[in-house]
Design an enzyme around this catalytic site. Structure first.
Site, PDB file in Angstrom:
ATOM      1  N   ARG A   1     -16.178  30.476 -17.947  1.00 50.77           N
ATOM      2  CA  ARG A   1     -17.070  29.416 -18.417  1.00 50.77           C
ATOM      3  C   ARG A   1     -17.553  29.650 -19.847  1.00 50.77           C
ATOM      4  NH1 ARG A   1     -20.369  26.673 -14.726  1.00 50.77           N
ATOM      5  NH2 ARG A   1     -20.051  28.413 -13.294  1.00 50.77           N
TER       6      ARG A   1
ATOM      7  N   CYS B   1     -16.201   5.182  -5.343  1.00 43.45           N
ATOM      8  CA  CYS B   1     -16.832   4.484  -4.229  1.00 43.45           C
ATOM      9  C   CYS B   1     -17.612   5.490  -3.395  1.00 43.45           C
ATOM     10  CB  CYS B   1     -15.749   3.783  -3.419  1.00 43.45           C
ATOM     11  SG  CYS B   1     -16.468   2.573  -2.353  1.00 43.45           S
TER      12      CYS B   1
HETATM   13  N1  LLP Z   1     -13.260  36.462 -12.305  1.00 40.74           N
HETATM   14  C1  LLP Z   1     -13.293  36.126 -10.999  1.00 40.74           C
HETATM   15  C2  LLP Z   1     -12.667  36.986 -10.031  1.00 40.74           C
HETATM   16  C3  LLP Z   1     -13.927  34.941 -10.588  1.00 40.74           C
HETATM   17  O1  LLP Z   1     -13.983  34.637  -9.291  1.00 40.74           O
HETATM   18  C4  LLP Z   1     -14.504  34.093 -11.571  1.00 40.74           C
HETATM   19  C5  LLP Z   1     -15.139  32.835 -11.190  1.00 40.74           C
HETATM   20  C6  LLP Z   1     -14.425  34.478 -12.922  1.00 40.74           C
HETATM   21  C7  LLP Z   1     -13.793  35.676 -13.243  1.00 40.74           C
HETATM   22  C8  LLP Z   1     -14.984  33.652 -14.047  1.00 40.74           C
HETATM   23  O2  LLP Z   1     -16.348  33.477 -13.940  1.00 40.74           O
HETATM   24  P1  LLP Z   1     -17.137  32.719 -15.117  1.00 40.74           P
HETATM   25  O3  LLP Z   1     -17.124  33.606 -16.351  1.00 40.74           O
HETATM   26  O4  LLP Z   1     -16.459  31.447 -15.356  1.00 40.74           O
HETATM   27  O5  LLP Z   1     -18.498  32.551 -14.579  1.00 40.74           O
HETATM   28  N2  LLP Z   1     -16.367  26.089 -10.011  1.00 40.74           N
HETATM   29  C9  LLP Z   1     -17.626  26.750 -10.273  1.00 40.74           C
HETATM   30  C10 LLP Z   1     -17.427  28.141 -10.789  1.00 40.74           C
HETATM   31  C11 LLP Z   1     -16.657  29.022  -9.829  1.00 40.74           C
HETATM   32  C12 LLP Z   1     -16.422  30.383 -10.399  1.00 40.74           C
HETATM   33  C13 LLP Z   1     -15.600  31.194  -9.471  1.00 40.74           C
HETATM   34  N3  LLP Z   1     -15.175  32.447  -9.986  1.00 40.74           N
HETATM   35  C14 LLP Z   1     -18.452  25.898 -11.248  1.00 40.74           C
HETATM   36  O6  LLP Z   1     -18.002  24.832 -11.627  1.00 40.74           O
HETATM   37  O7  LLP Z   1     -19.570  26.274 -11.585  1.00 40.74           O
END
Ligand code: LLP
Length: 468
Positions: free
Chosen positions: A317, A386
């Site tokens: 992110r 919808c």
């Molecule tokens: N590494 C692993 C093993 C992960 O499971 C994740 C995110 C990341 C790295 C990256 O994390 P970040 O830096 O993006 O926080 N769909 C959700 C977010 C799910 C994240 C799952 N794992 C949302 O839209 O907030």
């Protein structure tokens, strides 16, 4: 190395109290190339958003290359500063996966984390070096495991089902397969329940109590080589302490692994750094986050007399969210006297499922009145699907507006396109890369006809197509 300099640009917007751009893009709501042109319209990377919509249509995803590259560089620079010579930032491609993203990540020298064959082939076709890819997943298919082994990609073992098949496949393919073991560190953090991953009841990784069996099983295999450990505690996290605690736990587990004869040279502390979606969000900077994990790891290694490993981290992110915006066209207005006025836009939960899934908040403004100068009022912005819950903003202040005006939603670079769907058979928007006055297509807009691509009408059903 050349780093992009970000000046103190003034965008005196009413939704953005903070008028100074931080060089840690995750601290800004808007892309760092955002400005207001001489006609008072919002512009990104010196591109007129009105012109972009005329050319590419709406809704549309825009990505600002400058913001994207500066996030990558902020991670690289901070790791070099706090953990010199032995680190690899790995972009979590689930946040936004495409040939373009893979190519950019490779060009910035980062690695990439993938969780499916689809993400793996996107990374490889985009030019990412197989040695810099790690393959995750709590239920990898046989085909995915074989694909990773054949392409010499490091695999993160998540559970016993993974391990059994890895041992079998690497023996039958007669190769040595490098692996990391993922475990749940039992760390709680404050974020949405669906995006916590490190607590003991998580579906991901081995419980610490099962690791002895895992380490001994790997040791017995001639073809599987354990090189590192992995843990990830969650996503959109604003606290630094949980990351601090993680390093100590990982080093202790690494020492356990050494007792079984493994040489642990890599520790992957996951991702999770949050970004600023709304003015009240206050995430740490990339520099502060990297400083925390680096110092914590160095301290834990010294305390436990453990040789400094390669430090890996997996931001998703915080690399891509802020560089992305989504532009929608305002459509129907529905005023419910004394209650609210709905404005429906030409997209919604299919291009951004985060509000309906996690009750996520965003910031937005009118392209023609970014500062809300023109008699602002409160509106509810609804998507076109919808479904009553398809609401992007429950209550947002916007200047005087009408059907056809453009709305810019900020912070949509992460987990929007990658989680998009075709609900209601709505085609996905195009994605456009912006850089210094230029716009380039990086993903084509789907058409309604594209959505029929995989439909099959069995022969015994007679087609009565009446499309004119
Ligand atoms: N590494 C692993 C093993 C992960 O499971 C994740 C995110 C990341 C790295 C990256 O994390 P970040 O830096 O993006 O926080 N769909 C959700 C977010 C799910 C994240 C799952 N794992 C949302 O839209 O907030």
């Amino acid at each position: 190395m050349l780093y992009i300099k970000i000046g103190k640009m003034e965008v005196n917007s009413s939704f953005l109290k903070n008028k100074i751009f931080f060089d840690s893009p995750n601290k800004n709501i808007v892309p760092i190339s955002t400005s207001i042109d001489k006609n008072g319209n919002l512009s990104i990377a010196n591109c007129s958003i009105n012109n972009l919509v005329e050319r590419y249509g709406s809704p549309i995803y825009l990505l600002d290359e400058m913001t994207l590259r500066s996030s990558c560089r902020a991670y690289k620079r901070a790791l070099e500063k706090y953990y010199p010579g032995k680190s690899l930032p790995i972009y979590a491609s689930k946040a936004n996966s495409s040939l373009f993203m893979s190519n950019l990540i490779h060009s910035e020298g980062l690695g990439l984390d993938a969780v499916s064959e689809g993400e793996l082939i996107t990374a490889l076709n985009g030019g990412v070096d197989n040695k810099k890819i790690v393959f995750h997943g709590n239920n990898k298919s046989d085909r995915e495991i074989e694909f990773a082994i054949r392409n010499k990609i490091k695999i993160v073992v998540d559970n016993s089902f993974d391990l059994e098949r890895l041992i079998t496949f690497s023996e039958s393919l007669n190769t040595t397969q490098e692996v990391m073991v993922r475990f749940t560190p039992g760390i709680e953090c404050h974020t949405h329940e669906y995006i916590k991953t490190g607590s003991v009841d998580s579906k991901f990784g081995f419980g610490i109590e099962n690791l002895e069996v895992v380490f001994s099983k790997i040791k017995k295999s001639k073809n599987v080589k354990l090189v590192g450990l992995h843990a990830h505690i969650g996503s959109q996290i604003f606290e630094l302490d949980p990351h601090n605690d993680l390093a100590e736990i990982m080093v202790k587990v690494a020492l356990e692994a050494q007792k079984f004869g493994h040489i642990i040279t890599e520790l992957n502390l996951g991702g999770g750094l949050g970004v600023k979606y709304i003015p009240n969000d206050d995430p740490p900077t990339i520099d502060e986050w990297v400083e925390t994990i680096s110092k914590a790891l160095i301290k834990a290694c010294e305390k436990n007399k453990f040789k400094l490993p390669t430090l890996m981290c997996e931001p998703g992110r915080s690399i891509v969210a802020t560089s992305g915006v989504t532009i929608y066209k305002l459509g129907a207005f529905k005023e419910i006297p004394g209650l609210k006025t709905y404005i429906s836009v030409d997209g919604g939960m299919s291009d951004n499922p985060r509000p309906i899934t996690y009750q996520s908040n965003y910031s937005a403004c009118l392209v023609s009145d970014p500062l809300n100068l023109n008699s602002p009022k409160h509106f509810t912005i609804a998507g076109k699907h919808c479904e009553s819950g398809d609401v992007l903003f429950k209550n947002i202040l916007l200047g005087n507006c009408k059907t056809g005006d453009l709305l810019c939603v900020f912070g949509t670079g992460a987990y929007n396109l990658s989680m998009s769907s075709n609900y209601n058979r709505i085609p996905r928007p195009a994605s456009i890369l912006l850089n210094d006055g230029n716009s380039e297509l990086i993903q084509k807009r789907e058409t309604p006809e594209d959505l029929l691509r995989f439909d099959v009408l069995p022969d015994r059903f007679i087609s009565h197509s009446s499309v004119s």
